[in-house]
Design an enzyme around this catalytic site. Structure first.
Site: not given
Length: 286
Positions: A92, A167, A235
């Site tokens: 990701t 995502k 993150k």
């Protein structure tokens, strides 16, 4: 087919285990690839040596900086790859970086797809991940059957970076849902209810969700082993907020969840699973 896999951590090792063909693996710490090596995989001492062996290559890394170095560095995959290879990044990461990598790879005759996954350690172990792909459409059709080996759902969304944007949508939904799960359990406990019975009941109704069914029981049992690391979740939320700023849109719910996770993580380990957010509420009792 010779397949390479770089990044055999919590999820990567399970994903790689579903791939058929000669498997070449590399990880920063070799012992995390030991299960694959015991099952016949070949160890490569560096990404540069691995990319020379593989026809198709997967990466499952931690952060965008890791992805940038792996693909664009002087000793990285594109510099050492060869025309005709397909590389698939399941990390990701940043949509903008995914587009940059795809463009630079294309100049060398290499195709790089961004294909982040969702489903955590459970989905990786069971081969039931949801895989979201961006990049060259023809290349996607070529690798789709291979992606299906560890996925329950494989979907193509458009040009390079589209998988990463999808995502981000996934992570935004999970973020608000995780807070809902933690707050509901905290409320049930504070009201003096049988929390496990409450969970069993609401999981079968409109409140039901993947997080409620899979992570709430871990919260109650005190099992905070990561299906997905908290520091990786932070993150991801940061990337989503950065992308939202570029699009000039506001996501106040995500801003709130990000701030709560940041506050929880200050002075605490962030190597626990994302469901450790329940500690934010329990800590308020102290």
């Amino acid at each position: 087919m010779k397949i390479g896999f770089i990044g055999t951590g919590v999820m990567g090792a399970s994903m790689a285990g579903y791939l058929e063909g000669d498997l070449y693996v590399h990880n920063r710490t070799k012992h995390k690839a030991q299960g694959l090596l015991d099952n016949g995989a070949f160890w490569c001492d560096s990404p540069a040596s691995l990319v020379k062996e593989a026809d198709l290559l997967f990466t499952m890394l931690g952060y965008p900086d890791d992805v940038r170095e792996m693909y664009l560095g002087e000793t990285g995959l594109i510099a050492n790859g060869k025309s005709g290879q397909i590389m698939i990044d399941c990390t990701t990461s940043s949509p903008e970086l995914a587009a940059q990598i795809a463009e630079e790879a294309r100049a060398k005759g290499i195709i790089v797809l961004d294909a982040p996954v969702s489903g955590g350690d459970v989905g990786a172990k069971n081969g039931t991940l949801s895989t979201m792909v961006g990049g060259d459409a023809d290349a996607f059709l070529t690798v789709e059957p291979i992606l299906q080996s560890f996925s329950a759902s494989v979907s193509y969304f458009g040009p390079a970076g589209s998988g990463q944007h999808t995502k981000m949508v996934n992570q935004i939904a999970i973020a608000s849902g995780m807070i809902g799960v933690a707050e509901s359990l905290y409320y049930a406990k504070s009201a003096g209810l049988d929390v496990e019975r409450v969970l069993e009941t609401i999981s079968k109704g409109a409140a039901g969700s993947w997080s409620l069914s899979n992570l709430a029981p871990r919260m109650l049992s005190g099992d905070f082993k990561p299906g997905f690391y908290t520091h990786h979740f932070l993150k991801d939320m940061k990337i989503a907020l950065e992308e939202a700023a570029k699009m000039n849109i506001k996501l106040p719910g995500l801003v709130l969840v990000y701030s709560l996770y940041q506050e929880l993580s200050e002075g605490e380990k962030t190597s626990d699973g994302t469901h450790t957010i329940i500690h934010y509420y329990e800590r308020s009792e102290e």
